[in-house]
Write an enzyme that holds these catalytic residues in place. Sequence first.
Site, PDB file in Angstrom:
ATOM      1  N   GLU A  57       1.047  -1.044   0.042  1.00 15.78           N
ATOM      2  CA  GLU A  57      -0.007  -0.094   0.001  1.00 15.78           C
ATOM      3  C   GLU A  57       0.874   1.144  -0.023  1.00 15.78           C
ATOM      4  OE1 GLU A  57      -4.000   2.453   1.895  1.00 15.78           O
ATOM      5  OE2 GLU A  57      -2.649   0.998   3.195  1.00 15.78           O
ATOM      6  N   GLU A  82       4.912   4.807   3.843  1.00 17.32           N
ATOM      7  CA  GLU A  82       4.282   6.158   4.086  1.00 17.32           C
ATOM      8  C   GLU A  82       5.393   7.128   4.111  1.00 17.32           C
ATOM      9  OE1 GLU A  82       1.331   7.254   4.686  1.00 17.32           O
ATOM     10  OE2 GLU A  82       2.263   9.413   5.017  1.00 17.32           O
ATOM     11  N   ASP A 131      -3.369  11.470  -2.356  1.00 15.65           N
ATOM     12  CA  ASP A 131      -3.543  12.967  -2.552  1.00 15.65           C
ATOM     13  C   ASP A 131      -3.778  13.233  -4.060  1.00 15.65           C
ATOM     14  OD1 ASP A 131      -2.917  13.214   0.092  1.00 15.65           O
ATOM     15  OD2 ASP A 131      -0.629  13.213  -0.068  1.00 15.65           O
ATOM     16  N   LYS A 135      -3.600  20.460  -9.119  1.00 17.72           N
ATOM     17  CA  LYS A 135      -2.856  21.879 -10.135  1.00 17.72           C
ATOM     18  C   LYS A 135      -2.043  21.009 -11.156  1.00 17.72           C
ATOM     19  CE  LYS A 135      -2.715  25.328  -6.712  1.00 17.72           C
ATOM     20  NZ  LYS A 135      -1.847  25.847  -5.718  1.00 17.72           N
ATOM     21  N   ASP A 167     -12.185   9.256  -3.349  1.00 20.13           N
ATOM     22  CA  ASP A 167     -13.575  10.326  -3.338  1.00 20.13           C
ATOM     23  C   ASP A 167     -13.433  11.160  -4.410  1.00 20.13           C
ATOM     24  OD1 ASP A 167     -11.623  11.634  -1.837  1.00 20.13           O
ATOM     25  OD2 ASP A 167     -13.121  13.181  -1.502  1.00 20.13           O
ATOM     26  N   THR A 206     -10.536   2.210   5.016  1.00 21.45           N
ATOM     27  CA  THR A 206      -9.559   2.788   5.418  1.00 21.45           C
ATOM     28  C   THR A 206      -9.951   4.128   6.163  1.00 21.45           C
ATOM     29  OG1 THR A 206      -9.102   4.663   3.645  1.00 21.45           O
ATOM     30  CG2 THR A 206      -8.681   2.577   2.842  1.00 21.45           C
ATOM     31  N   GLU A 207      -9.089   4.778   6.899  1.00 21.39           N
ATOM     32  CA  GLU A 207      -9.360   5.890   7.859  1.00 21.39           C
ATOM     33  C   GLU A 207      -9.907   6.878   6.868  1.00 21.39           C
ATOM     34  OE1 GLU A 207      -5.954   4.868   8.171  1.00 21.39           O
ATOM     35  OE2 GLU A 207      -6.063   3.976  10.254  1.00 21.39           O
ATOM     36  N   TYR A 208      -9.557   7.261   5.751  1.00 14.42           N
ATOM     37  CA  TYR A 208     -10.096   8.430   4.732  1.00 14.42           C
ATOM     38  C   TYR A 208     -11.333   7.930   4.450  1.00 14.42           C
ATOM     39  CZ  TYR A 208      -6.340  11.927   4.917  1.00 14.42           C
ATOM     40  OH  TYR A 208      -5.595  12.762   5.405  1.00 14.42           O
ATOM     41  N   GLU A 209     -11.554   6.689   4.039  1.00 15.92           N
ATOM     42  CA  GLU A 209     -12.761   6.180   3.524  1.00 15.92           C
ATOM     43  C   GLU A 209     -13.848   6.480   4.617  1.00 15.92           C
ATOM     44  OE1 GLU A 209     -12.380   2.268   2.222  1.00 15.92           O
ATOM     45  OE2 GLU A 209     -14.135   2.208   1.286  1.00 15.92           O
TER      46      GLU A 209
HETATM   47  C1  SAM Z   1      -4.866  10.997   2.008  1.00 22.34           C
HETATM   48  S1  SAM Z   1      -3.781   9.902   3.077  1.00 22.34           S
HETATM   49  C2  SAM Z   1      -4.649   8.372   2.682  1.00 22.34           C
HETATM   50  C3  SAM Z   1      -4.190   7.522   3.758  1.00 22.34           C
HETATM   51  C4  SAM Z   1      -4.632   6.102   3.793  1.00 22.34           C
HETATM   52  N1  SAM Z   1      -4.201   5.444   2.565  1.00 22.34           N
HETATM   53  C5  SAM Z   1      -6.315   6.081   3.767  1.00 22.34           C
HETATM   54  O1  SAM Z   1      -7.050   5.777   2.779  1.00 22.34           O
HETATM   55  O2  SAM Z   1      -6.702   6.310   4.991  1.00 22.34           O
HETATM   56  C6  SAM Z   1      -2.608   9.967   1.795  1.00 22.34           C
HETATM   57  C7  SAM Z   1      -1.285   9.483   2.371  1.00 22.34           C
HETATM   58  O3  SAM Z   1      -0.304   9.080   1.443  1.00 22.34           O
HETATM   59  C8  SAM Z   1       0.919   9.565   1.960  1.00 22.34           C
HETATM   60  N2  SAM Z   1       1.708   9.868   0.769  1.00 22.34           N
HETATM   61  C9  SAM Z   1       1.538  10.710  -0.508  1.00 22.34           C
HETATM   62  N3  SAM Z   1       2.278  10.558  -1.222  1.00 22.34           N
HETATM   63  C10 SAM Z   1       3.305   9.722  -0.921  1.00 22.34           C
HETATM   64  C11 SAM Z   1       4.604   9.257  -1.683  1.00 22.34           C
HETATM   65  N4  SAM Z   1       5.007   9.479  -2.722  1.00 22.34           N
HETATM   66  N5  SAM Z   1       5.167   8.076  -0.931  1.00 22.34           N
HETATM   67  C12 SAM Z   1       4.629   7.802   0.369  1.00 22.34           C
HETATM   68  N6  SAM Z   1       3.553   8.265   0.789  1.00 22.34           N
HETATM   69  C13 SAM Z   1       2.997   9.156   0.307  1.00 22.34           C
HETATM   70  C14 SAM Z   1       0.531  10.819   2.637  1.00 22.34           C
HETATM   71  O4  SAM Z   1       1.826  10.921   3.430  1.00 22.34           O
HETATM   72  C15 SAM Z   1      -0.780  10.405   3.387  1.00 22.34           C
HETATM   73  O5  SAM Z   1      -0.532   9.825   4.613  1.00 22.34           O
END
Ligand code: SAM
Length: 230
Positions: A57, A82, A131, A135, A167, A206-209
């Site tokens: 993941e 992460e 994320d 942009k 989402d 997931t947490e965000y979900e």
């Molecule tokens: C919006 S959160 C979603 C977290 C989790 N997957 C969830 O669905 O609850 C996105 C996570 O991805 C991590 N992240 C973003 N780009 C990344 C990258 N290139 N390499 C490692 N982690 C990354 C961010 O630090 C953040 O914690």
Amino acid sequence: MRQRKIKDIESKLSAYSRFLVADPASRRGVWRNAFSCAGTGDANANSPRGRSPLYLELGCGKGQFIIECASRDPNGLYLGFEGSENVLYRALLRADAADPANALFCSVYVLDRDAYFAEAELSGIYLNFSDPWPKARHEKRRLTSPGYLAGYGHALEYGGFLHIKTDDDDFFAYSRAGMEALSDFEIVARTEDLHRSVYARENVMTEYERKFLNLNRRINYLLARKVSVE
Ligand SMILES: C[S@@+](CC[C@H](N)C(=O)[O-])C[C@H]1O[C@@H](n2cnc3c(N)ncnc32)[C@H](O)[C@@H]1O
């Protein structure tokens, strides 16, 4: 909102070193061996563990998804990468409580040119609520931009999968178009409303979900399989 850096984060992370892989670059091609420290014994290519499917993941957040996957599937090996140490710390606390034998984590922000995996080393890649970087000038940071997709195509074995949940409709459309442009991937499942679809039953939250569901947001889901070798 930007999180404040947890004081003394390095030593806090190292307290959970049994769940941490500290040197991801040196694991290329031998990731399965890292799991011997999780009590699975010899994990070389000739052992049953050495042939276990390996899943990643990317952007695992606080670890809820990857730890639940590991507990549902004791035969699989699960890696959570992460980029934020603060967030990873929360995942390690969760791992410490759940004590999975088949989940490991890495503090690493992956760039599109990084190659942490050998060709065909992975069986599946999960991108959950990545994320969206809306942009245009940030396109390269999107985890489904062409550079990243090429890397996934290289790291996945034949028949391996890329799973995307989001989402964000624009990010979903962008990711879908990127997958469709590639001949080595085939989209085998897709819905714009995961929780009102046939895929809801098997879904791991997931947490965000959870947050987005509480806001009544629709969740997009796509599953693509690698259908050709390079
Ligand atoms: C919006 S959160 C979603 C977290 C989790 N997957 C969830 O669905 O609850 C996105 C996570 O991805 C991590 N992240 C973003 N780009 C990344 C990258 N290139 N390499 C490692 N982690 C990354 C961010 O630090 C953040 O914690």
